[in-house]
Design a protein around this motif. Structure first.
Motif, mmCIF file in Angstrom:
data_model
loop_
_atom_site.group_PDB
_atom_site.id
_atom_site.type_symbol
_atom_site.label_atom_id
_atom_site.label_comp_id
_atom_site.label_asym_id
_atom_site.label_seq_id
_atom_site.Cartn_x
_atom_site.Cartn_y
_atom_site.Cartn_z
ATOM 1 N N SER A 168 0.798 -1.224 0.000
ATOM 2 C CA SER A 168 0.000 0.000 0.000
ATOM 3 C C SER A 168 0.835 1.280 0.000
ATOM 4 N N LYS A 169 0.541 2.147 -0.972
ATOM 5 C CA LYS A 169 1.140 3.487 -0.955
ATOM 6 C C LYS A 169 0.499 4.325 0.147
ATOM 7 N N GLY A 170 -0.830 4.186 0.304
ATOM 8 C CA GLY A 170 -1.532 4.968 1.330
ATOM 9 C C GLY A 170 -0.939 4.716 2.714
ATOM 10 N N SER A 197 3.556 19.494 -0.388
ATOM 11 C CA SER A 197 4.666 18.538 -0.508
ATOM 12 C C SER A 197 5.621 18.868 -1.637
ATOM 13 N N ASN A 198 5.084 19.204 -2.806
ATOM 14 C CA ASN A 198 5.937 19.257 -3.994
ATOM 15 C C ASN A 198 5.819 20.510 -4.845
ATOM 16 N N LEU A 199 4.600 21.084 -4.919
ATOM 17 C CA LEU A 199 4.353 22.078 -5.972
ATOM 18 C C LEU A 199 5.228 23.327 -5.825
ATOM 19 N N ILE A 217 11.500 9.157 -2.451
ATOM 20 C CA ILE A 217 11.496 7.723 -2.179
ATOM 21 C C ILE A 217 10.071 7.277 -2.472
ATOM 22 N N MET A 218 9.923 6.307 -3.355
ATOM 23 C CA MET A 218 8.592 5.787 -3.665
ATOM 24 C C MET A 218 8.477 4.508 -2.854
ATOM 25 N N SER A 219 7.469 4.421 -1.989
ATOM 26 C CA SER A 219 7.434 3.237 -1.137
ATOM 27 C C SER A 219 6.034 2.651 -1.023
ATOM 28 N N ARG A 220 6.012 1.342 -0.807
ATOM 29 C CA ARG A 220 4.763 0.595 -0.631
ATOM 30 C C ARG A 220 4.920 -0.296 0.590
ATOM 31 N N ALA A 221 4.011 -0.140 1.558
ATOM 32 C CA ALA A 221 4.051 -0.951 2.782
ATOM 33 C C ALA A 221 3.362 -2.293 2.500
ATOM 34 N N ALA A 244 8.559 12.254 -13.567
ATOM 35 C CA ALA A 244 8.362 13.474 -12.773
ATOM 36 C C ALA A 244 7.182 13.285 -11.819
ATOM 37 N N PHE A 245 6.096 12.665 -12.313
ATOM 38 C CA PHE A 245 4.852 12.564 -11.534
ATOM 39 C C PHE A 245 4.464 11.115 -11.216
ATOM 40 N N GLY A 246 5.345 10.159 -11.467
ATOM 41 C CA GLY A 246 5.045 8.770 -11.134
ATOM 42 C C GLY A 246 4.433 8.019 -12.306
ATOM 43 N N ARG A 279 -0.971 3.237 -11.253
ATOM 44 C CA ARG A 279 -2.231 3.599 -10.582
ATOM 45 C C ARG A 279 -2.060 4.732 -9.568
ATOM 46 N N HIS A 280 -0.861 4.917 -9.038
ATOM 47 C CA HIS A 280 -0.684 5.968 -8.037
ATOM 48 C C HIS A 280 -0.064 7.236 -8.608
ATOM 49 N N SER A 281 0.053 7.324 -9.936
ATOM 50 C CA SER A 281 0.696 8.533 -10.468
ATOM 51 C C SER A 281 -0.137 9.752 -10.059
ATOM 52 N N CYS A 282 0.504 10.911 -10.069
ATOM 53 C CA CYS A 282 -0.051 12.080 -9.393
ATOM 54 C C CYS A 282 -1.348 12.579 -10.037
ATOM 55 N N PRO A 283 -2.445 12.630 -9.284
ATOM 56 C CA PRO A 283 -3.699 13.145 -9.846
ATOM 57 C C PRO A 283 -3.630 14.656 -10.103
ATOM 58 N N ALA A 284 -2.611 15.309 -9.532
ATOM 59 C CA ALA A 284 -2.495 16.768 -9.672
ATOM 60 C C ALA A 284 -1.573 17.169 -10.821
ATOM 61 N N GLN A 285 -1.149 16.215 -11.659
ATOM 62 C CA GLN A 285 -0.170 16.576 -12.704
ATOM 63 C C GLN A 285 -0.666 17.674 -13.645
ATOM 64 N N PHE A 341 -3.002 19.927 -13.317
ATOM 65 C CA PHE A 341 -3.140 21.177 -12.571
ATOM 66 C C PHE A 341 -1.768 21.766 -12.244
ATOM 67 N N SER A 342 -0.847 20.925 -11.746
ATOM 68 C CA SER A 342 0.467 21.438 -11.330
ATOM 69 C C SER A 342 1.211 22.037 -12.519
ATOM 70 N N LEU A 343 1.128 21.361 -13.678
ATOM 71 C CA LEU A 343 1.836 21.893 -14.854
ATOM 72 C C LEU A 343 1.202 23.208 -15.320
HETATM 73 C C1 HEM Z 1 4.929 19.616 -9.213
HETATM 74 C C2 HEM Z 1 4.164 19.137 -8.241
HETATM 75 C C3 HEM Z 1 3.982 17.690 -7.912
HETATM 76 C C4 HEM Z 1 4.816 16.616 -8.135
HETATM 77 C C5 HEM Z 1 6.188 16.595 -8.787
HETATM 78 C C6 HEM Z 1 4.115 15.435 -7.624
HETATM 79 C C7 HEM Z 1 4.632 14.148 -7.686
HETATM 80 C C8 HEM Z 1 3.916 13.012 -7.340
HETATM 81 C C9 HEM Z 1 4.392 11.658 -7.516
HETATM 82 C C10 HEM Z 1 5.764 11.265 -8.066
HETATM 83 C C11 HEM Z 1 3.406 10.809 -7.092
HETATM 84 C C12 HEM Z 1 3.433 9.280 -7.130
HETATM 85 C C13 HEM Z 1 4.045 8.724 -5.855
HETATM 86 C C14 HEM Z 1 4.121 7.214 -5.813
HETATM 87 O O1 HEM Z 1 3.802 6.511 -6.785
HETATM 88 O O2 HEM Z 1 4.526 6.722 -4.747
HETATM 89 C C15 HEM Z 1 2.298 11.647 -6.631
HETATM 90 C C16 HEM Z 1 1.108 11.176 -6.113
HETATM 91 C C17 HEM Z 1 0.135 11.978 -5.537
HETATM 92 N N1 HEM Z 1 0.090 13.362 -5.534
HETATM 93 FE FE1 HEM Z 1 1.430 14.581 -6.406
HETATM 94 N N2 HEM Z 1 2.911 15.822 -7.090
HETATM 95 C C18 HEM Z 1 2.786 17.192 -7.247
HETATM 96 C C19 HEM Z 1 1.718 17.978 -6.850
HETATM 97 C C20 HEM Z 1 0.645 17.527 -6.104
HETATM 98 C C21 HEM Z 1 -0.357 18.391 -5.526
HETATM 99 C C22 HEM Z 1 -0.427 19.916 -5.654
HETATM 100 C C23 HEM Z 1 -1.225 17.596 -4.874
HETATM 101 C C24 HEM Z 1 -2.441 18.076 -4.105
HETATM 102 C C25 HEM Z 1 -2.760 17.716 -2.943
HETATM 103 C C26 HEM Z 1 -0.793 16.214 -5.072
HETATM 104 C C27 HEM Z 1 -1.440 15.067 -4.600
HETATM 105 C C28 HEM Z 1 -1.032 13.771 -4.850
HETATM 106 C C29 HEM Z 1 -1.781 12.601 -4.393
HETATM 107 C C30 HEM Z 1 -3.107 12.613 -3.603
HETATM 108 C C31 HEM Z 1 -1.039 11.477 -4.825
HETATM 109 C C32 HEM Z 1 -1.372 9.990 -4.561
HETATM 110 C C33 HEM Z 1 -2.179 9.382 -5.655
HETATM 111 C C34 HEM Z 1 -2.517 7.924 -5.340
HETATM 112 O O3 HEM Z 1 -2.045 7.348 -4.365
HETATM 113 O O4 HEM Z 1 -3.260 7.318 -6.105
HETATM 114 N N3 HEM Z 1 0.343 16.224 -5.819
HETATM 115 N N4 HEM Z 1 2.627 12.973 -6.797
#
Ligand code: HEM
Length: 427
Positions: A71-73, A248-250, A294-298, A362-364, A367-373, A375-377
């Protein structure tokens, strides 16, 4: 004591992670273990057991792991609870993953544009500012206007929330992992006091609210069956966890994008002239190089990790992990330098030169890749264009800023001030 993976992976003796042992450079420590043991190896750190993998098949298998078994969560929770009080995780009703409906994003971008205008007013026509302080304040202003209710992004309420969220910053767990022992020893007193400040200001926002469709309205609505203190704390904790996730990242990613653009003035000029497609590629390229994630899954129940040569059965209690900074800049030759032209839209143009396309991100992936990609870009593009088109920007650093060495997770934070001089051209 958890069981071992089967078969036995090589064990990186003497390697620990910065939550448990003093490590000068957390990424370099894992790189050294990889150089000694190959692409897949075990690390015992404090009470935790990690199986790191870097092989093409291992990384692909990692991204395909099922959430119910690995689990990523849960991995994120285990990381963040080093910093955040437990009560912030209990009983959340609106989670950060639900932020990005199509209508929501246009609202956030409108708030970003207002926040950019306010930033310009604060900066004045000339001066010097730390790039990462600038982008962090911008992120607070845009985020709080988007989900913390009326009045939260202005005046004294805004300043108090900025101070509170700077204390409540969950990313400290991976940016300053070496500070987490002190946080635990304090009983998270400062974090709890900051959370109380957030509750007070969100309570005022609930009183000021008029019905609408914003994310804040949805949060308030989710708590309509509760009364009094329980309702207000429920709303405030939902808001707090969303804002902490957004931190966290933006803002850090935007900081590196600005750093890279001012170091490459030809590209900055094109972004200033409105080339949004180039700005997105610049953003992706800056994120790729600034990734310390660090990308991790428990592991919750036994799961298979196929690393190519060997397939491991990994038992519950272990964490399976990979580390982006050991792949993103070195998975193929030529990846070490900043070059936005290596991207075609959101993909690397030359993906075929990689042993697996999943070795760089950059964003994974999966299934867990970033839902905010998206928007963030879009947000980064708007902010980069705004800053580059309104100011002449001159870097105050002589060599490219370095990341915080102990950081292991998220986009890099700079290890020290990154002062930028700005001047509005005379009209
Ligand atoms: C440039 C900005 C961002 C970068 C580089 C980024 C990067 C990432 C990456 C690499 C992951 C995948 C992690 C994994 O597989 O373990 C991820 C997941 C996620 N990010 Fe972002 N992120 C950004 C912005 C945001 C923002 C603004 C939010 C808003 C809250 C957000 C919410 C999430 C969530 C909720 C997940 C988990 C999705 C899931 O588990 O299905 N991210 N992000």
């Amino acid at each position: 004591m958890p069981n071992q993976p089967v078969p036995d992976p090589p064990f990186a003796e003497g390697t620990g992670l910065p939550w448990d042992v003093s490590v000068t450079d957390a990424v370099a420590a894992i790189a050294a273990a990889r150089a000694r043991h190959g692409d897949t190896f075990a690390v015992h750190s404090g009470p935790d057991r990690y199986l790191f993998t870097f092989s093409p098949a291992g990384v692909e298998s990692f991204y395909g792991l099922p959430e119910d078994k690995a689990s990523k969560g849960v991995a994120d929770y285990l990381m963040l609870r080093r910093k955040l009080p437990d009560e912030i995780f209990d009983g959340r009703r609106i989670l950060p993953g639900t932020l990005f409906r199509r209508d929501d994003v246009s609202g956030y971008l409108a708030n970003l544009n207002r926040a950019l205008d306010e930033t310009t007013a604060e900066l004045g026509s000339t001066g010097t500012v730390d790039v990462f302080d600038l982008t962090r304040r911008l992120g607070h202003r845009m985020g709080l206007a988007s989900w913390a209710g009326p009045g939260s992004a202005h005046g004294e309420a805004f300043e108090q929330l900025v101070r509170a969220f700077d204390i409540l910053d969950g990313s400290d767990a991976f940016v300053h992992p070496d500070a987490m022992a002190a946080v635990a020893a304090s009983g998270k007193r400062a974090e709890r006091a900051a959370l109380d400040v957030v509750v007070g200001i969100v309570a005022d926002a609930v009183c000021r609210r008029t019905d609408g469709q914003s994310l804040f309205d949805r949060i308030v609505d989710a708590w309509r069956d509760e009364l009094g203190e329980k309702r207000i704390r429920g709303i405030a904790f939902d808001v707090a966890l969303i804002h902490i996730a957004s931190m966290s990242n933006l803002a850090a990613a935007l900081g590196w994008a600005v750093v890279d653009l001012v170091e490459h003035p030809t590209y900055a000029d094109r972004v200033a002239a409105g080339d949004a497609e180039l700005a997105q590629r610049c953003a992706l390229e800056s994120i790729r190089l600034a990734q310390r994630s660090i990308m991790s899954r428990a592991v919750l129940s036994p799961v298979e990790l196929d690393t190519g040569d060997v397939s491991y059965q990994v038992p519950p209690g272990w964490t399976i992990a990979t580390l982006l900074p050991l792949l993103n800049a070195s998975a193929a030759t030529g990846l070490a330098h900043w070059d936005p032209d290596r991207w075609t839209r959101h993909r690397l143009a030359d993906e075929k030169s990689l042993p697996s396309p999943m070795l760089v991100t950059a964003f994974g992936h999966g299934r867990h890749s970033c839902p905010a990609q998206p928007f963030s870009l879009s947000a980064m593009t708007a902010a980069m264009t705004h800053l580059c088109s309104r100011y002449r920007l001159t870097p105050g650093w002589a060599t490219h800023p370095r990341p915080v060495p102990a950081q292991i997770g998220g986009v890099a934070r700079a290890d020290g001030p990154c002062m930028l001089s700005y001047r509005q051209p005379l009209t």
